[in-house]
Write an enzyme that holds these catalytic residues in place. Sequence first.
Site, short mmCIF file in Angstrom:
data_model
loop_
_atom_site.label_atom_id
_atom_site.label_comp_id
_atom_site.label_asym_id
_atom_site.label_seq_id
_atom_site.Cartn_x
_atom_site.Cartn_y
_atom_site.Cartn_z
N GLU A 1 0.84 -1.19 0.00
CA GLU A 1 0.00 0.00 0.00
C GLU A 1 0.88 1.25 0.00
O GLU A 1 1.93 1.28 0.62
CB GLU A 1 -0.92 -0.01 1.22
CG GLU A 1 -1.92 -1.15 1.14
CD GLU A 1 -2.89 -1.21 2.31
OE1 GLU A 1 -4.04 -1.58 2.07
OE2 GLU A 1 -2.51 -0.89 3.45
N CYS B 1 3.62 8.52 1.06
CA CYS B 1 4.15 7.60 2.05
C CYS B 1 4.40 6.26 1.35
O CYS B 1 3.48 5.60 0.89
CB CYS B 1 3.11 7.46 3.18
SG CYS B 1 3.62 6.31 4.44
N CYS C 1 6.92 -7.06 7.58
CA CYS C 1 8.05 -6.52 8.35
C CYS C 1 8.60 -7.62 9.23
O CYS C 1 7.83 -8.45 9.73
CB CYS C 1 7.57 -5.34 9.20
SG CYS C 1 8.91 -4.42 9.99
N CYS D 1 6.64 -4.47 16.28
CA CYS D 1 6.21 -3.40 17.19
C CYS D 1 4.75 -3.67 17.55
O CYS D 1 3.93 -3.94 16.66
CB CYS D 1 6.37 -2.04 16.53
SG CYS D 1 8.07 -1.80 15.98
N CYS E 1 1.65 -1.78 15.90
CA CYS E 1 1.65 -1.57 14.45
C CYS E 1 0.99 -2.74 13.71
O CYS E 1 1.32 -3.90 13.95
CB CYS E 1 3.09 -1.39 13.97
SG CYS E 1 3.23 -1.30 12.18
N CYS F 1 -1.16 6.07 9.65
CA CYS F 1 0.09 5.43 10.11
C CYS F 1 -0.20 4.11 10.79
O CYS F 1 -1.05 4.04 11.68
CB CYS F 1 0.77 6.27 11.19
SG CYS F 1 1.30 7.85 10.67
N1 SAH Z 1 9.31 0.77 9.96
C1 SAH Z 1 9.53 2.15 10.01
C2 SAH Z 1 8.65 2.95 9.09
C3 SAH Z 1 7.21 2.53 8.94
S1 SAH Z 1 6.11 2.87 10.25
C4 SAH Z 1 9.39 2.65 11.43
O1 SAH Z 1 8.92 1.91 12.27
O2 SAH Z 1 9.77 3.80 11.67
C5 SAH Z 1 5.80 4.62 10.16
C6 SAH Z 1 5.43 5.25 11.51
O3 SAH Z 1 4.10 4.90 11.91
C7 SAH Z 1 6.36 4.82 12.61
O4 SAH Z 1 6.71 5.88 13.45
C8 SAH Z 1 5.48 3.85 13.36
O5 SAH Z 1 5.94 3.66 14.64
C9 SAH Z 1 4.14 4.52 13.27
N2 SAH Z 1 3.02 3.64 13.57
C10 SAH Z 1 2.95 2.30 13.41
N3 SAH Z 1 1.74 1.83 13.81
C11 SAH Z 1 1.02 2.90 14.22
C12 SAH Z 1 -0.33 3.06 14.69
N4 SAH Z 1 -1.15 2.03 14.81
N5 SAH Z 1 -0.74 4.30 15.01
C13 SAH Z 1 0.08 5.36 14.84
N6 SAH Z 1 1.34 5.27 14.38
C14 SAH Z 1 1.81 4.05 14.07
FE1 SF4 Z 2 7.86 -2.69 11.23
FE2 SF4 Z 2 5.64 -1.44 12.03
FE3 SF4 Z 2 7.71 -1.63 13.69
FE4 SF4 Z 2 7.87 0.01 11.56
S1 SF4 Z 2 6.47 0.21 13.29
S2 SF4 Z 2 9.42 -1.46 12.26
S3 SF4 Z 2 6.66 -1.20 10.07
S4 SF4 Z 2 6.50 -3.35 12.90
#
Ligand code: SAH
Ligand code: SF4
Length: 413
Positions: free
Chosen positions: A131, A144, A151, A155, A158, A388
């Site tokens: 996406e 974006c 991944c 996290c 996420c 995000c």
């Molecule tokens: N993997 C990279 C980039 C992709 S995530 C990283 O983790 O930085 C892009 C951003 O969205 C990151 O700051 C991540 O922590 C945030 N993010 C992920 N899940 C989210 C959620 N459910 N609500 C808000 N931000 C989120």
């Molecule tokens: Fe991967 Fe989501 Fe963590 Fe970014 S925030 S490193 S996309 S698991």
Amino acid sequence: MAPQLDIARSNPNAPALDGQETGGADAARPRRINVVGLTRAQLADELKALGLPEKQIRMRVNQLWNGIYNRGLKSFEGITSLSKELRAQLNERYEIARPEVVEELVSVDGTRKWLMRLAPEKPGMPGPEIETVYIPEEGRGTLCISSQVGCTLTCTFCHTGTQKLVRNLTPGEIVGQLLVARDSLNEWPESADQPRIRNSDDRMVTNIVMMGMGEPLYNFENVRDALNIVSDGEGLQLSKRRITLSTSGVVPEIPRAGEEIGCMLAISLHAPNDEVRNQLVPLNKKYPIEELLDACRQYPGLRNAQRITFEYVMLKDVNDSVEDAKALVRLLKGIPAKINLIPFNPWPGSPYECSDWAQIEKFADVVNRAGYASPVRTPRGRDIMAACGQLKSETVKKRASEKLKERKEAAEA
Ligand code: SAH
Ligand code: SF4
């Protein structure tokens, strides 16, 4: 579209094509190599292998580059600065391909999301999906971009983190996301006499953030090559100051990102101490906050005009107290930084709640008083699951729901 790119990357001269062209039937013909995402040097090698004289190579690379990235052409036919013979020769072996757009959704707030299908791992299999999201704002438009399908990191807040890594994207697939966005936003010049994309003032895509699916620093070389095409003065012409790479904190790759890409850096910090960060970003156990911030302090070009962005997702009763805010500003003292507070975007089954708005304001107040300006990121495109952390391949979602259905049916039988 894409596996042939892999051939091109490991062997730019693509010998696999040689001697196979008399096969007759189309099915037996080797697939063409995608030129999108090849570096200048790789493209030059391809042209050399075609037998072009050395002294022409530079000019031909520029002509191709101009057609692909400044005019958005999808075939060699339109690059009339190349001879008819050369165009035909190129067409035999190469293509200018983008990921296939499966679906385009437009949010009530103007945010757009494209679901794109990539080339399959094996012929006949469905290709994985990614996406890409476009966020229009007053005076700017941010794209974006995803770097991986799924991944490897997990996290806990996420959505992408619940999807296993399927594979890294190739440079062509990373650059291809920008080409698709420009196709869909009608952002190419209308004719060859108007050789450049628009002036930066009235462009639709003015900024790029590597904040889609995946951890860009775990796909370093491909992301680097793609971003160097995106920022090339003759390529897609986006200044490196308008490109931000977001990482969850892959410390050993941060110096390389500075040297070999040189774009802006965003760090997914999300917690003011290791105890909380270990729970939210498990990678923190490997690279704790102190090491991460040391790498940030040494990031090349770091100064007040070029700050690092620290992202901080607001999770109710987890990391959102006033004490947390105070600890956060203490932690970042001395680092030229921006703080970006991201209201948590929920997804089906997510184990957290977004902090209450009043609490986000209290938190933001502390951050503001410490000298950081308007730090709360407005959630965009939530209605189309484009905000995000909400991104996840549609196929995987479907597969998961199908599995659930199958399990239910099996249990009932
Ligand atoms: N993997 C990279 C980039 C992709 S995530 C990283 O983790 O930085 C892009 C951003 O969205 C990151 O700051 C991540 O922590 C945030 N993010 C992920 N899940 C989210 C959620 N459910 N609500 C808000 N931000 C989120
Ligand atoms: Fe991967 Fe989501 Fe963590 Fe970014 S925030 S490193 S996309 S698991």
